[in-house]
Design an enzyme around this catalytic site. Structure first.
Site, PDB file in Angstrom:
ATOM      1  CG  ASP A  55     130.669  64.190  -8.547  1.00  0.00           C
ATOM      2  OD1 ASP A  55     129.299  64.125  -8.755  1.00  0.00           O
ATOM      3  OD2 ASP A  55     131.271  64.632  -7.809  1.00  0.00           O
ATOM      4  CG  ASP A  56     134.810  64.061 -12.279  1.00  0.00           C
ATOM      5  OD1 ASP A  56     134.335  65.049 -11.178  1.00  0.00           O
ATOM      6  OD2 ASP A  56     135.859  63.342 -11.760  1.00  0.00           O
ATOM      7  CG  HIS A 106     131.919  68.445 -10.052  1.00  0.00           C
ATOM      8  ND1 HIS A 106     131.677  68.143  -8.696  1.00  0.00           N
ATOM      9  CD2 HIS A 106     132.921  67.715 -10.467  1.00  0.00           C
ATOM     10  CE1 HIS A 106     132.747  67.257  -8.360  1.00  0.00           C
ATOM     11  NE2 HIS A 106     133.480  67.050  -9.093  1.00  0.00           N
ATOM     12  CG  HIS A 110     137.594  68.317 -11.399  1.00  0.00           C
ATOM     13  ND1 HIS A 110     138.319  67.655 -10.358  1.00  0.00           N
ATOM     14  CD2 HIS A 110     136.271  67.790 -11.089  1.00  0.00           C
ATOM     15  CE1 HIS A 110     137.728  66.695  -9.455  1.00  0.00           C
ATOM     16  NE2 HIS A 110     136.413  66.717 -10.016  1.00  0.00           N
ATOM     17  CG  HIS A 201     133.891  59.973 -10.320  1.00  0.00           C
ATOM     18  ND1 HIS A 201     133.612  58.986  -9.200  1.00  0.00           N
ATOM     19  CD2 HIS A 201     133.945  61.166 -10.135  1.00  0.00           C
ATOM     20  CE1 HIS A 201     133.978  60.035  -8.251  1.00  0.00           C
ATOM     21  NE2 HIS A 201     134.117  61.216  -8.795  1.00  0.00           N
TER      22      HIS A 201
HETATM   23 ZN   LIG Z   1     134.822  65.549  -9.362  1.00  0.00          ZN
END
Ligand SMILES: [Zn+2]
Length: 237
Positions: A55-56, A106, A110, A201
């Protein structure tokens, strides 16, 4: 057992809404894997599989390093990217796909869904999807919200846009300042079983500084141990 442990961590909303945490749940939700855009399924007819997800990103240091390790082990993964980062790094986003991995959404920003208004949330989906489409020419099918938390509204919006939610069943807790590669590895591989979806991540925009370095340092051992435990890896396009 894993589910009981996770019950303390995986957001209440996700569990209450019966959202997919692992590959078994994903299949049960009616999600059909495809091989479009040349992304083949690894492990589909081979050994029992787990899914490795990041993620991210994309991140100029973290993502290329993670991609290198994945290539070394010939493993395909799923990257849940953030639209505002994709817009800044379209070429790096394309590289993820070019190397045979899968991209999921995602979000554009955020931020936790329960704190956002419906119109703001709707715009976020639109912008995030547009950023990925502009960068890659393809539309993601999978979605994972920031922090794994949907609001009832954001879940409805995701589904209206044809996005399939996917949370996770194992994580490295690799975003924390105190995480070490050894600890990340242990959290991922201890008790891992077929169908697990692993959350890691590849970026540190929303976590402890340089956390992606610890993740990248842990990844070779994670992939080695996952392989020696008899699991293949799968990424669903
Ligand atoms: Zn995230």
């Amino acid at each position: 057992m894993i589910r009981h442990v996770l019950a303390m961590h995986v957001p209440v909303w996700g569990r209450a809404l019966n959202l997919p945490l692992n590959l078994e749940d994903l299949a049960a939700s009616g999600f059909a894997a495809s091989s479009r855009d040349g992304v083949a399924l690894q492990g589909a007819s081979g050994p029992p599989a787990v899914a490795i997800t990041f993620d991210d990103g994309p991140h100029p240091e973290g993502t290329p390093r993670i991609l290198e390790v994945l290539a070394e082990f010939d493993v395909r993964a799923t990257f849940f990217v953030v639209g505002e980062q994709v817009a800044k790094r379209p070429a790096l986003t394309r590289l993820i796909l070019d190397q045979g991995h899968v991209i999921g959404l995602h979000g554009h920003q955020h931020r936790p869904h329960p704190l956002r208004r419906a119109a703001d949330m709707d715009a976020d989906f639109a912008r995030g999807l547009a950023a990925i489409e502009d960068a890659t020419g393809s539309t993601p099918r999978l979605h994972r919200p920031p922090f794994g938390i949907y609001s009832p509204t954001s879940l409805r919006l995701a589904r209206e846009r044809g996005l399939q939610p996917l949370l996770w069943s194992k994580w490295g807790r690799d975003w924390r300042k105190m995480a070490t590669p050894e600890e990340i590895t242990a959290r991922v591989v201890t008790g891992i079983r077929a169908g697990d979806v692993v959350l890691l991540h590849d970026a540190d925009y929303y976590s402890a500084r340089c956390s992606h370095r610890r993740t990248a340092a842990a990844l070779p051992t994670i992939l080695k141990l996952v392989g020696s435990a008899g699991f293949g890896t799968v990424a669903y396009a």
